[in-house]
Structure formats: structure tokens, C-alpha cells
Design an enzyme around this catalytic site. Structure first.
Site, PDB file in Angstrom:
ATOM      1  N   ASP A 213       0.838  -1.197   0.000  1.00 34.30           N
ATOM      2  CA  ASP A 213       0.000   0.000   0.000  1.00 34.30           C
ATOM      3  C   ASP A 213       0.881   1.257   0.000  1.00 34.30           C
ATOM      4  O   ASP A 213       1.759   1.405   0.836  1.00 34.30           O
ATOM      5  CB  ASP A 213      -0.900  -0.016   1.236  1.00 34.30           C
TER       6      ASP A 213
ATOM      7  N   HIS B  64      -0.550   4.481  -0.070  1.00 41.08           N
ATOM      8  CA  HIS B  64      -1.392   5.626   0.297  1.00 41.08           C
ATOM      9  C   HIS B  64      -0.832   6.286   1.550  1.00 41.08           C
ATOM     10  O   HIS B  64      -0.800   5.686   2.613  1.00 41.08           O
ATOM     11  CB  HIS B  64      -2.831   5.164   0.527  1.00 41.08           C
TER      12      HIS B  64
END
Length: 158
Positions: A15, A17
Site C-alpha cells: 500500500d 497511500h
């Protein structure tokens, strides 16, 4: 400035983000909690190694891309294998793929050994208060009074 609390923060797995991670870092830091922010794409081993190296009081894991169910499973066991089995583990974000009832998602992560699980939107000052309380309970437990995981404040989600 010396702080009373030190936490490891990062976004797990593949991930990338970062916005929520930075917001949480800022809120906690402004609240007097020392944050060691590992950034994005952090492995379970990196969380554990850094917690050990820094003498951290808690590990905070985020996942926004929906694969938390896969990426987060086994972190409690890694902590136990490295002698920090009672460290408070927090997880939050968009943790699973698809639309699922939050109570089901929360239960899933508590059963994985996380002390608290949070949805993508939560009250960050409340999270910070819970974090301080859970760290204090864990310290109390380490002092020989009661196992941290027997402490009611720890296995109850917000």
C-alpha cells in the site's frame, strides 16, 4: 522535547497511500506522542524490528488499499516471536476489499490479535486518548500486576 509515549507508525504491505499516515503522524506528534513513521509499503518484519530498536510502546498499522486482511494477519505472532508479544497493536483504514459490516471487520482484526481496529473515518483525538490509556495499561501489566491482554481496556474496540 522528550515524550512519554513512543509509537511506530506505517502503511503495511504494498500500500502506497500516504495521506492518512501523515495526518495521523501530525495529530499524534502535536499531541505529545513521539512517532517513528516508517512511511508506506512497510513489511511486518520492519514494524517489529523498528519497535524493538526504538523501544516503542505501540505499533500503529494502516492499510487503505483493502488488503489489510492479508497483510496484517500474523503480526501479533511476529511480535510474540520477538519478545514483544504484549505491545499494543492498532490497525485502521480501509482494511478489506468490498463492502462489509464494520462490526465484522473489527472482529476479524481483533481475532488476529490487534488491540483496536478503526474504520477509515474516526475521531483521531479519541484514538490518541485510547492509545495513551492502552499504553499505560500495558506498562502497568509489565510491572507485574496483570497481563496486558487481560486488561479490559485493551481488547475492546472504539
Amino acid at each position: 522535547m522528550e515524550t512519554e509515549y513512543k509509537v511506530i507508525l506505517g502503511v503495511i504491505g504494498s500500500d502506497c497511500h500516504v495521506v492518512g499516515n501523515r495526518i495521523l503522524d501530525r495529530v499524534l506528534s502535536n499531541g505529545g506522542i513521539e512517532v517513528i513513521n516508517l512511511g508506506v509499503m512497510v513489511s511486518q518484519d520492519e514494524f517489529v524490528e523498528e519497535a524493538l530498536a526504538q523501544g516503542a510502546d505501540a505499533i500503529l498499522v494502516s492499510s487503505i488499499y483493502g488488503h489489510g486482511e492479508i497483510d496484517c494477519d500474523g503480526l501479533r505472532e511476529r511480535c510474540e516471536a520477538n519478545g514483544i508479544g504484549d505491545i499494543p497493536l492498532y490497525v485502521g483504514g480501509n482494511l478489506v476489499i468490498g463492502k462489509r459490516d464494520w462490526a465484522e471487520v473489527e472482529s476479524l482484526f481483533l481475532n488476529m490479535g490487534y488491540d483496536r481496529a478503526f474504520p477509515p473515518s474516526c475521531d483521531l483525538p479519541e484514538v490518541m486518548d485510547l492509545l495513551r490509556s492502552d499504553i499505560d495499561a500495558q506498562r502497568h501489566a509489565k510491572a507485574g500486576y496483570i497481563s496486558a491482554h487481560e486488561t479490559p481496556a485493551l481488547r475492546v474496540a472504539a
